[in-house]
Design a protein around this motif. Structure first.
Motif, PDB file in Angstrom:
ATOM      1  N   ARG A 405      34.864 -12.755   9.084  1.00 40.48           N
ATOM      2  CA  ARG A 405      34.579 -13.222   7.714  1.00 40.48           C
ATOM      3  C   ARG A 405      34.790 -14.735   7.610  1.00 40.48           C
ATOM      4  O   ARG A 405      34.024 -15.430   6.918  1.00 40.48           O
ATOM      5  CB  ARG A 405      35.493 -12.488   6.729  1.00 40.48           C
ATOM      6  CG  ARG A 405      35.203 -12.820   5.274  1.00 40.48           C
ATOM      7  CD  ARG A 405      33.781 -12.435   4.907  1.00 40.48           C
ATOM      8  NE  ARG A 405      33.433 -12.859   3.563  1.00 40.48           N
ATOM      9  CZ  ARG A 405      33.468 -12.060   2.496  1.00 40.48           C
ATOM     10  NH1 ARG A 405      33.866 -10.805   2.644  1.00 40.48           N
ATOM     11  NH2 ARG A 405      33.114 -12.498   1.320  1.00 40.48           N
ATOM     12  N   TYR A 480      34.273  -1.213   9.325  1.00 44.48           N
ATOM     13  CA  TYR A 480      34.088  -2.451   8.575  1.00 44.48           C
ATOM     14  C   TYR A 480      32.786  -3.135   8.949  1.00 44.48           C
ATOM     15  O   TYR A 480      32.040  -3.623   8.081  1.00 44.48           O
ATOM     16  CB  TYR A 480      35.274  -3.384   8.823  1.00 44.48           C
ATOM     17  CG  TYR A 480      35.075  -4.768   8.252  1.00 44.48           C
ATOM     18  CD1 TYR A 480      35.270  -5.015   6.901  1.00 44.48           C
ATOM     19  CD2 TYR A 480      34.679  -5.834   9.060  1.00 44.48           C
ATOM     20  CE1 TYR A 480      35.073  -6.273   6.365  1.00 44.48           C
ATOM     21  CE2 TYR A 480      34.489  -7.100   8.529  1.00 44.48           C
ATOM     22  CZ  TYR A 480      34.684  -7.312   7.187  1.00 44.48           C
ATOM     23  OH  TYR A 480      34.481  -8.553   6.676  1.00 44.48           O
ATOM     24  N   GLU A 484      31.036  -2.892   5.282  1.00 40.04           N
ATOM     25  CA  GLU A 484      31.478  -4.017   4.468  1.00 40.04           C
ATOM     26  C   GLU A 484      31.004  -5.357   5.028  1.00 40.04           C
ATOM     27  O   GLU A 484      30.621  -6.250   4.264  1.00 40.04           O
ATOM     28  CB  GLU A 484      33.002  -4.004   4.358  1.00 40.04           C
ATOM     29  CG  GLU A 484      33.556  -2.790   3.637  1.00 40.04           C
ATOM     30  CD  GLU A 484      35.065  -2.832   3.561  1.00 40.04           C
ATOM     31  OE1 GLU A 484      35.631  -3.932   3.680  1.00 40.04           O
ATOM     32  OE2 GLU A 484      35.679  -1.770   3.386  1.00 40.04           O
ATOM     33  N   VAL A 487      27.252  -5.903   4.235  1.00 39.64           N
ATOM     34  CA  VAL A 487      26.890  -6.051   2.818  1.00 39.64           C
ATOM     35  C   VAL A 487      27.698  -7.160   2.157  1.00 39.64           C
ATOM     36  O   VAL A 487      27.151  -8.134   1.628  1.00 39.64           O
ATOM     37  CB  VAL A 487      27.095  -4.708   2.086  1.00 39.64           C
ATOM     38  CG1 VAL A 487      26.861  -4.877   0.596  1.00 39.64           C
ATOM     39  CG2 VAL A 487      26.142  -3.663   2.646  1.00 39.64           C
ATOM     40  N   GLU A 488      29.036  -7.017   2.175  1.00 34.46           N
ATOM     41  CA  GLU A 488      29.867  -7.949   1.427  1.00 34.46           C
ATOM     42  C   GLU A 488      29.938  -9.318   2.090  1.00 34.46           C
ATOM     43  O   GLU A 488      29.907 -10.346   1.402  1.00 34.46           O
ATOM     44  CB  GLU A 488      31.271  -7.369   1.277  1.00 34.46           C
ATOM     45  CG  GLU A 488      31.317  -6.086   0.448  1.00 34.46           C
ATOM     46  CD  GLU A 488      32.724  -5.569   0.271  1.00 34.46           C
ATOM     47  OE1 GLU A 488      33.659  -6.262   0.726  1.00 34.46           O
ATOM     48  OE2 GLU A 488      32.897  -4.490  -0.300  1.00 34.46           O
ATOM     49  N   ALA A 489      30.056  -9.334   3.429  1.00 31.32           N
ATOM     50  CA  ALA A 489      30.229 -10.619   4.106  1.00 31.32           C
ATOM     51  C   ALA A 489      28.909 -11.343   4.318  1.00 31.32           C
ATOM     52  O   ALA A 489      28.801 -12.542   4.033  1.00 31.32           O
ATOM     53  CB  ALA A 489      30.941 -10.406   5.444  1.00 31.32           C
ATOM     54  N   GLU A 492      26.008 -10.482   0.659  1.00 29.60           N
ATOM     55  CA  GLU A 492      26.525 -11.044  -0.576  1.00 29.60           C
ATOM     56  C   GLU A 492      27.258 -12.374  -0.345  1.00 29.60           C
ATOM     57  O   GLU A 492      27.065 -13.334  -1.075  1.00 29.60           O
ATOM     58  CB  GLU A 492      27.467 -10.043  -1.251  1.00 29.60           C
ATOM     59  CG  GLU A 492      26.795  -8.740  -1.642  1.00 29.60           C
ATOM     60  CD  GLU A 492      25.718  -8.935  -2.687  1.00 29.60           C
ATOM     61  OE1 GLU A 492      25.973  -9.671  -3.661  1.00 29.60           O
ATOM     62  OE2 GLU A 492      24.615  -8.372  -2.520  1.00 29.60           O
ATOM     63  N   GLY A 493      28.128 -12.388   0.689  1.00 28.70           N
ATOM     64  CA  GLY A 493      28.965 -13.559   0.895  1.00 28.70           C
ATOM     65  C   GLY A 493      28.245 -14.730   1.526  1.00 28.70           C
ATOM     66  O   GLY A 493      28.704 -15.873   1.402  1.00 28.70           O
ATOM     67  N   ASP A 558      27.809   2.042   0.810  1.00 25.66           N
ATOM     68  CA  ASP A 558      28.167   0.664   0.490  1.00 25.66           C
ATOM     69  C   ASP A 558      28.138   0.446  -1.024  1.00 25.66           C
ATOM     70  O   ASP A 558      27.388   1.110  -1.756  1.00 25.66           O
ATOM     71  CB  ASP A 558      27.197  -0.313   1.164  1.00 25.66           C
ATOM     72  CG  ASP A 558      27.419  -0.357   2.664  1.00 25.66           C
ATOM     73  OD1 ASP A 558      28.518   0.003   3.096  1.00 25.66           O
ATOM     74  OD2 ASP A 558      26.491  -0.732   3.383  1.00 25.66           O
ATOM     75  N   VAL A 561      24.789  -3.832  -4.528  1.00 29.38           N
ATOM     76  CA  VAL A 561      24.483  -5.195  -4.099  1.00 29.38           C
ATOM     77  C   VAL A 561      23.713  -5.895  -5.214  1.00 29.38           C
ATOM     78  O   VAL A 561      23.206  -5.275  -6.156  1.00 29.38           O
ATOM     79  CB  VAL A 561      23.662  -5.185  -2.798  1.00 29.38           C
ATOM     80  CG1 VAL A 561      24.453  -4.564  -1.685  1.00 29.38           C
ATOM     81  CG2 VAL A 561      22.345  -4.436  -2.997  1.00 29.38           C
TER      82      VAL A 561
END
Length: 785
Positions: A405, A480, A484, A487-489, A492-493, A558, A561
């Motif tokens: 991350r 992870y 995650e 999607v999240e890192a 999205e991130g 997940d 988003v």
């Protein structure tokens, strides 16, 4: 053996009766003995049961035959059998003679064989006689030999037992000497322990005997000395893990207390592992909580650091765990969970050191090197967890996730820096002076370069980040990185966050207040960024999100988003705000020229107008340049149908160009109320013009907005002036000039006409001697200008 003593002329012995039923040819009867001599046919041999006592059979065994004859037949039967054999031989001679006549050529070669057979049969007869004579003697002596053998076997067994006992006693007597030799310094302690283990049970069992007790006491003294030397060796700090395990194992064989050995084992191993952690920590710069000190670059790369940590610390910890399990598993007094607690403390510190080293990876560097380092760390940690499940599985996985991350966050900051650098290049290209006759890159080229550069950099970043989810990477199988992280890192991130930041940054050129002394954004940059955000809203955002979802597929579980339409709406809002600000900036620039031209002129003492003022020409030139600039990035747009005489329309100094001409002579300073009333009535029926309304994404709408701001400023400035006759006429000339050229840039000519009419009406209201110039003269001046 009943057939042995039967008469030779009966049964299957070859007598004439035996072959009487064979056929009608009497001369063929003698073939029976030959057949028995040569043996039965293959079919008969397959059907017959094997009989080793059948002298004529294929399975004849002389030893079995003689044994049976000796045990069953008296001497008389043996002699009878001898006579029968003689008769058979004579019959065989007769048959052979017959065959000789019939097959002379075939049997001539067999003469010698037959002679040899006769000699063999005579020798056999002699051997049979000797056998019969010796059978009785053999039978008598067999019983005596059998009894003697049994007695010898029994005595041999007793002797073997006595010899084995003597050997054991001898080995017990030699135990102290062997132990003394092998347990001495520089000897072979492992052999001494094996020797003592074999003799210990026997010595304890017979220790009530003085001789055995003395041997046991001496052996115990020798092994106690060995245990003391092993204890001393156990405290040696230079002992490697293998030697430590061997030393503890020998002490356990010497029945030393397991709980003490367990404590010393962990203490010695812990000191060695602490030294390895200290060596890793020595490579790291000292931690600075304030963060003010400059951190020097690491001496080695992250892969080398992880390699040394994995091979030294993690490898030795795995060896320690395996040795501890083999030595102390199931032993009383060693304590449950002692190894797990010991390993958890060390692994926690190792994770802290690795996290400090990862924090030094502040640049982007080689992402593949970081991924290989994390992969090697995870593989070694997984091997450790097979031995110690509670050694920090969650902490290790969290460390890998944080490192990934953090690298994604660095890539986001790198993308932001890259975009700002591209904007700097665009601003420099826009501000760079152009030599005469040489044009710089146009706005479409700058936009294409900026868009392709940012998109290419984003795709390159996604390719680098995809290394974290490669199939050959061990930690990519963690939940992870399957959910995650994708999607999240990443989505999205990284991607969504960058697009939103780009829109905010672009909009900041319009929203953010300009710092004192800081240069404002050039209008061309506002226009370019508006087009960039509009392109993102149209195609780029959809393409980026599709590419991200293909490379980092989300899982069904997940979290929600950011939808693509929401991002597109943000991009469109930023484009709208930038375009509105562009119109305001350009309109303010033109308006500033008009304001200064109005405020700096003496409208009461001016002379009769002979030319169009230069500022009006400059306004037309600037509007034309803006039209060309906007046309490079935006479409033309839709214009309202123009009237046929737009360019030739007369510009009236009254409130409306369509006012009747009879109002002009009646306008005098003594009757201002009539003019004001006429103007107010005209405003009630005219279409209201919204000066600062949002513009559309086309050239006509942008130019219309700029013209409205400029003419509205001109109107407000004229309202604050007091004009003479020639001042009013100058406003009339300038307004007509603007009408001739500006109507073609607006979406509706009535907007330009309406604003210019209000300017004329306001000038008339503020004029002390409102006498307008003839329209033909105005046209002549504007055409000449």
């Amino acid at each position: 053996m009943a057939e042995v003593g039967a008469p030779s002329g009966s049964g299957a012995g070859g007598s004439p009766e035996a072959g009487s039923g064979a056929g009608s040819g009497g001369w063929r009867r003698p073939h029976g003995p030959l057949q028995r001599y040569y043996g039965p046919t293959t079919a008969e041999a397959a059907e017959a049961t094997p009989d080793p006592t059948d002298i004529n059979g294929p399975h004849f065994d002389p030893e079995v035959f003689l044994t049976k004859v000796r045990s069953e037949c008296p001497l008389g039967q043996l002699l009878a059998r001898e006579a029968a054999l003689g008769r058979e031989i004579r019959a065989l001679d007769s048959d052979m003679q017959t065959l000789l006549y019939e097959n002379y050529n075939k049997f001539i070669s067999a003469t010698d064989t037959i002679r040899k057979m006769k000699v063999d049969f005579r020798r056999m007869e002699a051997e049979m006689d000797d056998l019969a004579a010796n059978m009785a003697a053999i039978s008598t002596s067999s019983a005596r030999v059998s009894a003697a053998l049994q007695d010898r076997h029994r005595r041999g067994a007793q002797l073997a037992g006595v010899q084995a006992l003597l050997r054991k006693l001898q080995s017990l007597v030699e135990v102290p000497g062997r132990l003394r030799r092998w347990a001495a310094p520089g000897g072979e302690p492992a052999r001494a322990l094996r020797c003592h283990a074999r003799a210990r049970a026997v010595l304890r069992h017979y220790r009530h005997l003085p001789s055995f007790r003395a041997i046991e006491d001496e052996s115990h003294t020798i092994m106690a000395d060995l245990a003391q030397r092993l204890r001393t060796r156990l405290r040696d700090e230079t002992l490697d893990p293998k030697e430590l395990t061997e030393c503890v194992e020998m002490l356990l064989q010497l029945e030393e207390p397991p709980e003490e050995l367990c404590q010393e084992f962990l203490s010695h191993a812990g000191a060695r592992l602490e030294a390895e952690l200290a060596a890793l920590e020595a490579e790291l710069p000292p931690s600075d909580p304030s963060g003010t000190a400059a951190t020097p670059p690491p001496a080695s790369d992250i892969l080398d650091f992880v390699d040394r940590g994995s091979s030294a610390f993690v490898g030795n910890l795995c060896l320690l765990a395996a040795s501890y399990r083999s030595l102390f598993e199931g032993r009383a007094g060693t304590g449950e969970g002692r190894l797990e607690a010991f390993a958890a403390t060390l692994t926690t510190r190792y994770f802290e050191l690795l996290e400090r080293r990862l924090a030094l990876e502040r640049g982007l560097g080689d992402t593949s090197l970081l991924v290989r380092a994390l992969d090697r760390f995870h593989r070694r940690l997984r091997a450790l967890l097979e031995l110690l499940p509670a050694a920090g599985a969650e902490a290790g996985a969290a460390l890998v996730a944080r490192a990934a991350r953090e690298r994604v966050d660095r890539y986001l900051r790198a993308l932001q820096t890259f975009f700002l650098g591209c904007l700097g290049d665009v601003r420099q290209a826009l501000a760079a002076p152009r030599p005469p006759g040489k044009e710089g890159p146009g706005l479409p080229d700058l936009l294409a370069t900026l868009s392709s550069s940012v998109l290419g950099q984003l795709k390159a970043v996604l390719a680098y980040v995809q290394l974290f989810t490669a199939r050959d990477v061990a930690f990519a199988s963690l939940p992870y990185f399957k959910g995650e992280f994708c999607v999240e890192a990443v989505r999205e991130g990284l991607v969504v966050a960058f697009v939103r930041w780009l829109c905010r940054t672009a909009r900041g050129f319009a929203d953010g207040p300009t710092e004192r002394g800081a240069p404002a954004a050039p209008p061309a940059l506002l226009l370019l960024l508006s087009r960039l955000c509009l392109d993102y809203e149209a195609t780029t955002i959809s393409y980026i999100l599709t590419l991200t979802d293909e490379q980092f597929p989300p899982q069904d579980t997940d979290p929600a988003v950011t939808p693509g339409p929401a991002l597109c709406a943000e991009a469109r809002a930023a484009a709208q705000r930038l375009l509105d600000h562009y119109v305001q900036v350009q309109g303010a620039a033109v308006a500033q020229m008009l304001r200064k031209s109005v405020e700096t002129r003496d409208w009461l003492g001016t002379v009769e107008p002979r030319n169009v003022r230069a500022v009006m020409k400059r306004v037309v030139e600037d509007i034309t340049a803006i039209d060309l600039q906007v046309g490079q990035l935006f479409e033309e747009g839709v214009r309202r149908a123009q009237s046929s005489d737009s360019s030739r329309r007369a510009f009236s100094v009254y409130s409306s160009s369509r006012a009747p001409s009879r109002y002009a002579p009646s306008y005098t300073p003594s009757a201002p109320m009539d003019t004001h009333l006429l103007s107010n009535i005209q405003k009630l029926f005219s279409e209201r013009i919204d000066i600062f309304s949002p513009v559309e994404f086309n050239k006509v709408s942008v130019l219309t907005g700029i013209i409205k701001i400029s003419l509205k400023t001109l109107l407000e400035c004229v309202r604050l002036r007091t004009l003479g006759r020639f001042g009013l006429q100058q406003v009339q000339v300038d307004g007509h000039y603007l009408q001739l050229y500006l109507w073609r840039f607006a979406s509706d000519e009535r907007v330009v006409q309406g604003l210019l009419d209000e300017v004329a009406a306001s000038a008339t209201h503020r004029c002390l001697d409102p006498v307008p110039m003839e329209h033909s003269v105005v046209e002549l001046i504007c055409e000449r200008g």
